[in-house]
Design an enzyme around this catalytic site. Sequence first.
Site, PDB file in Angstrom:
ATOM      1  N   GLY A   1      12.875 -89.866 -43.971  1.00 51.48           N
ATOM      2  CA  GLY A   1      11.929 -89.011 -44.676  1.00 51.48           C
ATOM      3  C   GLY A   1      12.592 -88.117 -45.687  1.00 51.48           C
ATOM      4  O   GLY A   1      13.525 -87.371 -45.364  1.00 51.48           O
TER       5      GLY A   1
ATOM      6  N   GLY B   1      10.950 -85.752 -47.451  1.00 55.97           N
ATOM      7  CA  GLY B   1      10.072 -84.624 -47.725  1.00 55.97           C
ATOM      8  C   GLY B   1      10.828 -83.313 -47.629  1.00 55.97           C
ATOM      9  O   GLY B   1      12.048 -83.253 -47.784  1.00 55.97           O
ATOM     10  N   PHE B   2      10.094 -82.227 -47.330  1.00 51.86           N
ATOM     11  CA  PHE B   2      10.727 -80.920 -47.253  1.00 51.86           C
ATOM     12  C   PHE B   2      11.808 -80.875 -46.182  1.00 51.86           C
ATOM     13  O   PHE B   2      12.907 -80.371 -46.402  1.00 51.86           O
ATOM     14  CB  PHE B   2       9.672 -79.839 -46.968  1.00 51.86           C
ATOM     15  CG  PHE B   2       8.722 -79.630 -48.108  1.00 51.86           C
ATOM     16  CD1 PHE B   2       9.187 -79.310 -49.357  1.00 51.86           C
ATOM     17  CD2 PHE B   2       7.351 -79.754 -47.914  1.00 51.86           C
ATOM     18  CE1 PHE B   2       8.315 -79.110 -50.413  1.00 51.86           C
ATOM     19  CE2 PHE B   2       6.469 -79.553 -48.962  1.00 51.86           C
ATOM     20  CZ  PHE B   2       6.949 -79.231 -50.212  1.00 51.86           C
ATOM     21  N   GLY B   3      11.495 -81.399 -44.993  1.00 51.19           N
ATOM     22  CA  GLY B   3      12.459 -81.345 -43.909  1.00 51.19           C
ATOM     23  C   GLY B   3      13.708 -82.145 -44.203  1.00 51.19           C
ATOM     24  O   GLY B   3      14.829 -81.652 -44.048  1.00 51.19           O
TER      25      GLY B   3
ATOM     26  N   VAL C   1      10.486 -97.979 -42.802  1.00 46.87           N
ATOM     27  CA  VAL C   1      10.974 -98.037 -41.424  1.00 46.87           C
ATOM     28  C   VAL C   1       9.932 -98.755 -40.577  1.00 46.87           C
ATOM     29  O   VAL C   1       8.770 -98.359 -40.553  1.00 46.87           O
ATOM     30  CB  VAL C   1      11.249 -96.624 -40.875  1.00 46.87           C
ATOM     31  CG1 VAL C   1      11.605 -96.677 -39.397  1.00 46.87           C
ATOM     32  CG2 VAL C   1      12.359 -95.957 -41.669  1.00 46.87           C
TER      33      VAL C   1
ATOM     34  N   GLU D   1      -8.265 -74.756 -52.849  1.00 44.76           N
ATOM     35  CA  GLU D   1      -7.545 -74.809 -54.126  1.00 44.76           C
ATOM     36  C   GLU D   1      -8.134 -75.861 -55.057  1.00 44.76           C
ATOM     37  O   GLU D   1      -8.311 -75.623 -56.257  1.00 44.76           O
ATOM     38  CB  GLU D   1      -6.073 -75.133 -53.873  1.00 44.76           C
ATOM     39  CG  GLU D   1      -5.313 -74.034 -53.179  1.00 44.76           C
ATOM     40  CD  GLU D   1      -3.971 -74.528 -52.661  1.00 44.76           C
ATOM     41  OE1 GLU D   1      -3.237 -73.705 -52.098  1.00 44.76           O
ATOM     42  OE2 GLU D   1      -3.657 -75.716 -52.810  1.00 44.76           O
TER      43      GLU D   1
END
Length: 430
Positions: free
Chosen positions: A21, A23-25, A93, A184
Site C-alpha cells: 500500500g 497510501g498515507f500509512g 496482491v 465538502e
Amino acid sequence: MALILALGFGRVTSNRIVIVGGGFGGLHLVRALERRLRPGEADVTLLDRNNYHLFTPLLYQVATGELPPHAVAYPLRQTIVREAKYRFVQTNVERIDLEAHAVDTADGRIPYDRLVLAAGSVTNDYGIPGVREHALGMKYLAEAQEVRRRILTSFERADVLPDPEGRRRLLTFIVIGAGPVGVELSASMRDLFDHSLRGSYANIDIDRDPSITLLDAGERVLATMDERLGRVAARRLEELRVDVRLRTPVSEVVDGAVRTKTGPELRASTIVWAGGVRDLARSAAGERTSGRGRHLPRGRAGRSPRHRRRRVRGMAGQTAGAAGAGRRSRGASARGESRPPHPRRADRTIRAQGQGRPRRARTHIGRSPAASLSVPDDAQGCRLCRLSCLDRLARELPDPAPRGAKPRKPADRVAPLLFHDTYGVEHSLA
C-alpha cells in the site's frame, strides 16, 4: 488499517521488509524507515496497484474542477526509488502465505521477513442494493473524474432541452452521506454552479434549475466531528441552498432514483455515494491469507483487534501495529485515511523486532477538545471553512493563547486547528 505482521520470534538473519500500500500509512512509513535505518540495514519493497499516491482529502475538488487530477496524484517512484533508494513494484496482491513468509502478487512471489499491510480502505456500501451499479463513488481518482464528467454532461444536455421540468430533472443531484466527503462535495458543487458555470448556459437558471440533496441516516451532519462544527456546517449548507435530509436511511439505489426507508422515492440524474469506507485489510488479509488455515481475526467494522504492544489478538507469535489509514480515534472522521498515521510507531516496532528487543506498550493521549473540530481529518481547504465561517467558529472556541498574551484574531485562532499541514501540502485560506 495497517497491520505489521512479524512472523517468528527474536532476531532475523535478513531483514526484508515488504509494505503493501502506497497510501498515507505506507508512504509515511517509507519516510520514517529512510530516516532511521542505516544504508543496507534492510531491503524495503513497497507494493501498490497504482504508481501514484492519491491525496484523497482533496479528491472532491477534482470532482468539481477546482483541482486538476495531477494535483492529488503524487508519483510513488519519486519518494521510494529516487529519494529513499528502496524498491517499488506496481502490482496487485493476490494472497499472503503466512507459513512461507511470502506475498503472492499478479507478477510473482515476493518473500519477506517483516510485512506491513497498509492497503487502506475501500468504499463501504453497507450491503445496500444498487449502490455499486447506480451510484458514483468518491474514493478513487477515476471516480472523481467521472463525477465531474457527469456534472458537466448534465448541464450540456439540459441547456438544449426546451422543457423546464426536463432541465430540472437533469440537474438534480443527490449525495448520500453527510460526513466530511458528502458535505465538502455538496458545498463545492454549489460553488461550481454559482461561480464557474453561471452565465455559460443561456437556457439554465442557476438559481432555480440545479438542486443538490444531501441524505444521511444520522441525526446531524459531520456526526464524527464536534457538534459545534456540525452546526456551522449545517448553517453554511442552508446558505448554499443544499437540501439536507437527516434521519433518512437509504434502502435501495436504482437507475435514476434513491429509495428510502422513511419516505417517497427521490429521483435524480446523478447519484453520488459518500457513505463511508471499510478496511481493505478485511478482505486482503482476513480472507486471502494462507498458512495453517489461519486468518486474521476481525473486530468492530472489520478491523483486526490489537492490544497495546501491536500484536494481532488471537495470533500467537505475530506482532501488529498501526501504520496506516484505517485507524480510528476520537475525533476521526468516517474517511479514516485522512487522519495522520503513525509511521514512527511502526518503524520502531520493526527495529525492535529485528534487534530482539521488547516493544514498549503504547498509551494513547487524546488531543484537546478543540482538536475534534479539526477539518484536517478530511477537509483541508473545505468550502465550509472559509474566513466567514472561521469567524463564527472562533467565537465558540476558547482562545488557546497563553495567559497574559495578546488575544489572537479569530482566523488566526482557528486556522491552525483546521489547516495544519500534515502531509507537506500547502493549504490556503484564501
